[in-house]
Write a protein that holds these residues in place. Structure first.
Motif, PDB file in Angstrom:
ATOM      1  N   VAL A   7     -15.046 -57.255  46.049  1.00  0.00           N
ATOM      2  CA  VAL A   7     -13.927 -57.857  46.751  1.00  0.00           C
ATOM      3  C   VAL A   7     -12.659 -57.565  45.955  1.00  0.00           C
ATOM      4  O   VAL A   7     -12.579 -57.865  44.764  1.00  0.00           O
ATOM      5  CB  VAL A   7     -14.136 -59.381  46.914  1.00  0.00           C
ATOM      6  N   ARG A   8     -11.679 -56.972  46.650  1.00  0.00           N
ATOM      7  CA  ARG A   8     -10.434 -56.612  45.961  1.00  0.00           C
ATOM      8  C   ARG A   8      -9.421 -57.732  46.117  1.00  0.00           C
ATOM      9  O   ARG A   8      -9.149 -58.181  47.214  1.00  0.00           O
ATOM     10  CB  ARG A   8      -9.875 -55.325  46.540  1.00  0.00           C
ATOM     11  N   THR A   9      -8.879 -58.143  45.023  1.00  0.00           N
ATOM     12  CA  THR A   9      -7.801 -59.122  45.052  1.00  0.00           C
ATOM     13  C   THR A   9      -6.563 -58.469  44.470  1.00  0.00           C
ATOM     14  O   THR A   9      -6.643 -57.545  43.657  1.00  0.00           O
ATOM     15  CB  THR A   9      -8.147 -60.380  44.227  1.00  0.00           C
ATOM     16  N   VAL A  10      -5.430 -58.944  44.903  1.00  0.00           N
ATOM     17  CA  VAL A  10      -4.162 -58.404  44.421  1.00  0.00           C
ATOM     18  C   VAL A  10      -3.650 -59.326  43.331  1.00  0.00           C
ATOM     19  O   VAL A  10      -3.439 -60.510  43.575  1.00  0.00           O
ATOM     20  CB  VAL A  10      -3.146 -58.309  45.569  1.00  0.00           C
ATOM     21  N   PRO A  11      -3.461 -58.808  42.129  1.00  0.00           N
ATOM     22  CA  PRO A  11      -2.931 -59.663  41.075  1.00  0.00           C
ATOM     23  C   PRO A  11      -1.524 -60.135  41.416  1.00  0.00           C
ATOM     24  O   PRO A  11      -0.797 -59.479  42.152  1.00  0.00           O
ATOM     25  CB  PRO A  11      -2.916 -58.777  39.830  1.00  0.00           C
ATOM     26  N   ALA A  12      -1.152 -61.264  40.889  1.00  0.00           N
ATOM     27  CA  ALA A  12       0.164 -61.831  41.189  1.00  0.00           C
ATOM     28  C   ALA A  12       1.288 -60.871  40.820  1.00  0.00           C
ATOM     29  O   ALA A  12       2.341 -60.869  41.442  1.00  0.00           O
ATOM     30  CB  ALA A  12       0.341 -63.159  40.453  1.00  0.00           C
ATOM     31  N   ALA A  13       1.095 -60.047  39.825  1.00  0.00           N
ATOM     32  CA  ALA A  13       2.141 -59.126  39.392  1.00  0.00           C
ATOM     33  C   ALA A  13       2.363 -58.004  40.398  1.00  0.00           C
ATOM     34  O   ALA A  13       3.348 -57.300  40.309  1.00  0.00           O
ATOM     35  CB  ALA A  13       1.782 -58.533  38.029  1.00  0.00           C
ATOM     36  N   ARG A  14       1.476 -57.816  41.378  1.00  0.00           N
ATOM     37  CA  ARG A  14       1.615 -56.743  42.357  1.00  0.00           C
ATOM     38  C   ARG A  14       2.211 -57.233  43.669  1.00  0.00           C
ATOM     39  O   ARG A  14       2.424 -56.463  44.578  1.00  0.00           O
ATOM     40  CB  ARG A  14       0.253 -56.110  42.636  1.00  0.00           C
ATOM     41  N   ARG A  15       2.462 -58.495  43.822  1.00  0.00           N
ATOM     42  CA  ARG A  15       2.954 -59.057  45.070  1.00  0.00           C
ATOM     43  C   ARG A  15       4.475 -59.060  45.091  1.00  0.00           C
ATOM     44  O   ARG A  15       5.115 -59.368  44.104  1.00  0.00           O
ATOM     45  CB  ARG A  15       2.452 -60.473  45.250  1.00  0.00           C
ATOM     46  N   ASP A  16       5.034 -58.760  46.270  1.00  0.00           N
ATOM     47  CA  ASP A  16       6.474 -58.893  46.461  1.00  0.00           C
ATOM     48  C   ASP A  16       6.753 -60.239  47.103  1.00  0.00           C
ATOM     49  O   ASP A  16       6.185 -60.556  48.143  1.00  0.00           O
ATOM     50  CB  ASP A  16       7.008 -57.787  47.373  1.00  0.00           C
ATOM     51  N   PRO A  17       7.610 -61.048  46.509  1.00  0.00           N
ATOM     52  CA  PRO A  17       7.951 -62.328  47.122  1.00  0.00           C
ATOM     53  C   PRO A  17       8.636 -62.119  48.479  1.00  0.00           C
ATOM     54  O   PRO A  17       9.160 -61.046  48.773  1.00  0.00           O
ATOM     55  CB  PRO A  17       8.909 -62.968  46.122  1.00  0.00           C
ATOM     56  N   ALA A  18       8.647 -63.170  49.263  1.00  0.00           N
ATOM     57  CA  ALA A  18       9.204 -63.098  50.616  1.00  0.00           C
ATOM     58  C   ALA A  18      10.671 -62.696  50.597  1.00  0.00           C
ATOM     59  O   ALA A  18      11.112 -61.921  51.456  1.00  0.00           O
ATOM     60  CB  ALA A  18       9.025 -64.435  51.319  1.00  0.00           C
ATOM     61  N   PHE A  19      11.457 -63.165  49.635  1.00  0.00           N
ATOM     62  CA  PHE A  19      12.880 -62.831  49.653  1.00  0.00           C
ATOM     63  C   PHE A  19      13.125 -61.360  49.329  1.00  0.00           C
ATOM     64  O   PHE A  19      14.130 -60.795  49.753  1.00  0.00           O
ATOM     65  CB  PHE A  19      13.711 -63.751  48.757  1.00  0.00           C
ATOM     66  N   VAL A  20      12.199 -60.708  48.640  1.00  0.00           N
ATOM     67  CA  VAL A  20      12.313 -59.260  48.435  1.00  0.00           C
ATOM     68  C   VAL A  20      12.056 -58.550  49.757  1.00  0.00           C
ATOM     69  O   VAL A  20      12.799 -57.639  50.144  1.00  0.00           O
ATOM     70  CB  VAL A  20      11.350 -58.766  47.337  1.00  0.00           C
ATOM     71  N   ARG A  21      11.023 -58.987  50.471  1.00  0.00           N
ATOM     72  CA  ARG A  21      10.718 -58.377  51.773  1.00  0.00           C
ATOM     73  C   ARG A  21      11.861 -58.597  52.760  1.00  0.00           C
ATOM     74  O   ARG A  21      12.228 -57.692  53.511  1.00  0.00           O
ATOM     75  CB  ARG A  21       9.404 -58.931  52.319  1.00  0.00           C
ATOM     76  N   VAL A  22      12.435 -59.791  52.755  1.00  0.00           N
ATOM     77  CA  VAL A  22      13.547 -60.084  53.664  1.00  0.00           C
ATOM     78  C   VAL A  22      14.767 -59.242  53.311  1.00  0.00           C
ATOM     79  O   VAL A  22      15.449 -58.717  54.204  1.00  0.00           O
ATOM     80  CB  VAL A  22      13.884 -61.598  53.643  1.00  0.00           C
ATOM     81  N   SER A  23      15.051 -59.073  52.040  1.00  0.00           N
ATOM     82  CA  SER A  23      16.221 -58.280  51.647  1.00  0.00           C
ATOM     83  C   SER A  23      16.037 -56.802  51.991  1.00  0.00           C
ATOM     84  O   SER A  23      16.988 -56.134  52.410  1.00  0.00           O
ATOM     85  CB  SER A  23      16.543 -58.462  50.160  1.00  0.00           C
ATOM     86  N   VAL A  24      14.823 -56.278  51.870  1.00  0.00           N
ATOM     87  CA  VAL A  24      14.560 -54.890  52.272  1.00  0.00           C
ATOM     88  C   VAL A  24      14.700 -54.756  53.785  1.00  0.00           C
ATOM     89  O   VAL A  24      15.260 -53.775  54.284  1.00  0.00           O
ATOM     90  CB  VAL A  24      13.159 -54.421  51.817  1.00  0.00           C
ATOM     91  N   ALA A  25      14.222 -55.744  54.522  1.00  0.00           N
ATOM     92  CA  ALA A  25      14.346 -55.704  55.985  1.00  0.00           C
ATOM     93  C   ALA A  25      15.808 -55.766  56.405  1.00  0.00           C
ATOM     94  O   ALA A  25      16.235 -55.027  57.315  1.00  0.00           O
ATOM     95  CB  ALA A  25      13.567 -56.855  56.609  1.00  0.00           C
TER      96      ALA A  25
END
Length: 134
Positions: A7-25
Motif C-alpha cells: 500500500v502506497r502512502t504519500v508522506p506529508a512532505a510530498r503533499r501540496d496544501p490547498a492554498f498552493v493548489r488554489v494559487s496555481v489554479a
C-alpha cells in the motif's frame, strides 16, 4: 488481500496544501484570461484595458503562488520544488511584462503560450499531488 508493504502512502512532505493548489489554479485562470483578452486587442479598444488589468492580476497571482509555495515549505512540512516552479513562473511573467510594454508581439505571444502550458502542467501536478492525499 494486499500486504501492508504494497500500500502506497504519500508522506506529508510530498503533499501540496490547498492554498498552493488554489494559487496555481488562480495563476492558470489569469493566464487563460490574458489569452482571451489578447484576441480582443485585435477587434476592440476595450481589449487593451482588459488585457492591461489582466496583466496586473496575472502578475499578482504569480506572486501569490510564490508566497503560497514558501509558506507551504517549511522543513518537514512541504516540498521545496513548488518554490522553484513559482519563482520560474514569476521570472517568465516579468519578461512577459517587459515584452508587452515594449510592444514586441513576436516574442510576447509565444512566451504567453509557453506560460499557459507550463501553468497547466503545474496545476495538473499540484492537483495530482492533492488527489494522492486521500
Amino acid at each position: 488481500m494486499a500486504s501492508p508493504t504494497s500500500v502506497r502512502t504519500v508522506p506529508a512532505a510530498r503533499r501540496d496544501p490547498a492554498f498552493v493548489r488554489v494559487s496555481v489554479a488562480l495563476q492558470t485562470l489569469a493566464v487563460f484570461f490574458q489569452a482571451s483578452t489578447a484576441g480582443l486587442l485585435l477587434v476592440s479598444h476595450h481589449g487593451e484595458v482588459l488585457h492591461g488589468a489582466g496583466a496586473r492580476v496575472m502578475y499578482g497571482a504569480s506572486m501569490l503562488y510564490v508566497l503560497a509555495a514558501v509558506l507551504a515549505w517549511r522543513p518537514g512540512r512541504g516540498p521545496a520544488r513548488p518554490i522553484g516552479y513559482a519563482l520560474g513562473f514569476l521570472a517568465l511573467a516579468s519578461v512577459q511584462v517587459v515584452l508587452g510594454v515594449a510592444h514586441r508581439p513576436a516574442l510576447h505571444v509565444p512566451l504567453g503560450v509557453l506560460m499557459f502550458g507550463l501553468s497547466v502542467l503545474d496545476l495538473a501536478r499540484a492537483l495530482y499531488a492533492g488527489r494522492r492525499e486521500g
